[in-house]
Motif scaffolding. Structure first.
Motif, PDB file in Angstrom:
ATOM      1  N   HIS A 255       0.815  -1.270   0.040  1.00 16.38           N
ATOM      2  CA  HIS A 255      -0.019   0.051   0.267  1.00 16.38           C
ATOM      3  C   HIS A 255       0.988   1.222   0.053  1.00 16.38           C
ATOM      4  O   HIS A 255       0.703   2.191  -0.868  1.00 16.38           O
ATOM      5  CB  HIS A 255      -1.014   0.137   1.388  1.00 16.38           C
ATOM      6  CG  HIS A 255      -1.829  -1.281   1.434  1.00 16.38           C
ATOM      7  ND1 HIS A 255      -2.782  -1.357   0.551  1.00 16.38           N
ATOM      8  CD2 HIS A 255      -1.608  -2.327   2.104  1.00 16.38           C
ATOM      9  CE1 HIS A 255      -3.392  -2.615   0.807  1.00 16.38           C
ATOM     10  NE2 HIS A 255      -2.578  -3.187   1.854  1.00 16.38           N
ATOM     11  N   CYS A 256       1.686   1.373   0.892  1.00 14.03           N
ATOM     12  CA  CYS A 256       2.787   2.447   1.038  1.00 14.03           C
ATOM     13  C   CYS A 256       4.154   2.468   0.618  1.00 14.03           C
ATOM     14  O   CYS A 256       4.841   3.334   0.783  1.00 14.03           O
ATOM     15  CB  CYS A 256       2.363   3.079   2.377  1.00 14.03           C
ATOM     16  SG  CYS A 256       3.064   2.186   3.926  1.00 14.03           S
TER      17      CYS A 256
ATOM     18  N   CYS B 206       1.349  -3.631   7.943  1.00 14.27           N
ATOM     19  CA  CYS B 206       2.398  -2.567   7.922  1.00 14.27           C
ATOM     20  C   CYS B 206       2.238  -1.532   9.178  1.00 14.27           C
ATOM     21  O   CYS B 206       0.932  -1.480   9.417  1.00 14.27           O
ATOM     22  CB  CYS B 206       1.997  -1.591   6.552  1.00 14.27           C
ATOM     23  SG  CYS B 206       3.002  -0.129   6.391  1.00 14.27           S
TER      24      CYS B 206
ATOM     25  N   CYS C 228       1.149   2.295   7.786  1.00 12.89           N
ATOM     26  CA  CYS C 228       0.019   2.751   7.251  1.00 12.89           C
ATOM     27  C   CYS C 228      -1.051   1.885   8.069  1.00 12.89           C
ATOM     28  O   CYS C 228      -2.351   1.963   7.787  1.00 12.89           O
ATOM     29  CB  CYS C 228      -0.128   2.588   5.812  1.00 12.89           C
ATOM     30  SG  CYS C 228      -0.414   0.992   5.078  1.00 12.89           S
TER      31      CYS C 228
HETATM   32 ZN    ZN Z   1       1.938   0.548   4.426  1.00 12.97          ZN
END
Ligand code: ZN
Lengths: 250, 166
Positions: B129-130, B152, B155
């Protein structure tokens, strides 16, 4: 020779079938969602491996034999699994210890079966070992975490080890079929890695602060079809659909 | 025995690219590296498939999907399951790896790094995602046999990691 190969394959596959069924029984009952998924994933790996073995065995048997008839339509005395894997799901320490004592054996066994002169067995072993390494790592990590965890988790793991230890020698006591297959270069002489097994077990138990039992008492019989009372209940649960509705399919 | 070399008929390759892994629909079975052979004899296609994991329930579905698709193009497909050489995550193609990432599944690391990530000794799997590497393993076994579940810590989102298989 063909009959002994057939018996030999069942001996290998039945361990995975029965342990797979035990782990499958945890579906929806694991102590946490992650562990539940892990146990059923391991169960699925084992069932996948079992299918390959039984398909091969069915080919050898010929006639009407199929992977399903071998899995679901034998009687209790015809199952060749070791006593260890049929032991019931009691507490989580017991479930993990049972898996751990089997996984260490399973990996060492497959490492050798990969070099079988029988191409099919070698291929199944080479495929399975990649999965079994994850099983062994999962159970070993939990042994350490619980053994060196709280007072209660430590006590439960030690109890489980003490209680299941008696089933660990059976791996290394060969049947006639195992002797014949090892002789022919098809099977594995399990006595050749007994010392390695003991060493691997001892290493993890030491890290887990768990004492290796010294009891000289061991139990055997599963490989000859003489099982503990637990297998009958497991089989009636596992077989009732095929027995009630013969040849049923999904 | 680790050869990634496969013999795939040029006429069949583009068709097989249309068949996807039922559990990871962005990935074609060609990108997955599970098609080990595809031969054409007249109107009959002989396909050899290898499973990712022994118990992968997707294999049967893939076999049926191949037959259904090839039928559309007038071929009769005979699908055979082969175990040797055993599948490895190295056979996932570069475009397959890119599709996995885009779909939100982190791609397999090399064996040593994989082990370190899965036992939680190192934080190295990149969040899909990040992009942060401040991630930790939640469960070494995930929604399917081939994946592990990660989270994670930047995030806070969960994501899947495709485990290394060699
Ligand atoms: Zn993340």
């Amino acid at each position: 020779m063909k009959d002994q190969l057939y018996q030999y394959i069942l001996g290998i596959a039945d361990n995975s079938l029965i342990l797979g069924q035990r782990l499958g029984q945890l579906c929806g009952h694991g102590p946490s969602l992650e562990v539940d998924i892990a146990c059923t994933n391991i169960s699925l790996d084992l069932f996948g491996q079992v299918r390959s073995y039984y398909q091969y065995a069915a080919k050898l048997a010929g006639g009407d034999a199929s992977e399903d008839s071998i899995a679901f339509l034998r009687k209790e005395r015809e199952y060749r699994n070791v006593l260890l894997v049929e032991q019931p799901n009691t507490d989580f320490a017991y479930i993990i210890t049972r898996g751990f004592l089997f996984d260490v054996y399973h990996e060492l066994f497959l490492e050798r079966l990969m070099h079988s002169k029988d191409e099919t067995l070698a291929a199944i072993a080479a495929k399975s070992i990649k999965e079994v390494r994850y099983h062994r790592s999962f159970s070993s990590e939990w042994m350490k975490r619980m053994g060196a965890g709280t007072e209660e988790s430590h006590r439960r793991v030690q109890d489980a080890v003490d209680s299941l230890w008696r089933y660990t020698k059976e791996f290394f006591q060969p049947t006639e079929a195992e002797k014949a297959m090892a002789e022919a270069g098809i099977g594995v002489d399990t006595s050749s890695f007994k010392a390695t097994y003991d060493q691997h077990i001892a290493e993890v138990l030491q890290e887990a602060t768990i004492v290796v039992p010294t009891s000289p008492y061991f139990q055997r019989g599963g490989k000859e079809g003489v099982h503990t009372e637990h297998l009958g209940y497991l089989l009636s649960d596992m077989q009732y659909m095929q027995r009630t509705y013969p040849n049923m399919n999904w | 025995m680790t050869s990634a070399e496969v013999n795939i008929d040029e006429r069949l390759a583009p068709l097989l690219r249309e068949v996807s892994d039922p559990e990871i629909p962005v990935l074609s079975i060609m990108d997955m590296g599970v098609v080990r052979e595809a031969r054409l004899e007249g109107k009959t296609a002989y396909i050899k498939l290898t499973p990712t994991y022994s118990g992968c329930p997707a294999m049967d579905v893939m076999g049926v999907d191949i037959q259904r698709l090839l039928k559309k193009y007038g071929y009769d497909a005979k699908v055979e399951l082969v175990l040797s050489p055993a599948w490895t995550t190295d056979w996932i193609t570069p475009s397959g790896r890119a599709s996995l990432e885009a779909y939100g599944i982190a791609v397999p690391l090399e064996p040593e790094a994989d082990k370190a990530a899965l036992t939680g000794s190192e934080r190295i799997v990149k969040c899909t995602h990040c992009g942060s590497q401040n991630t930790r393993v939640v469960s070494a076994f995930g929604s399917t046999a081939c994946k592990a579940l990660f989270q994670c810590d930047d995030c806070l989102e969960p994501f899947d990691y495709f485990k290394c298989l060699k």
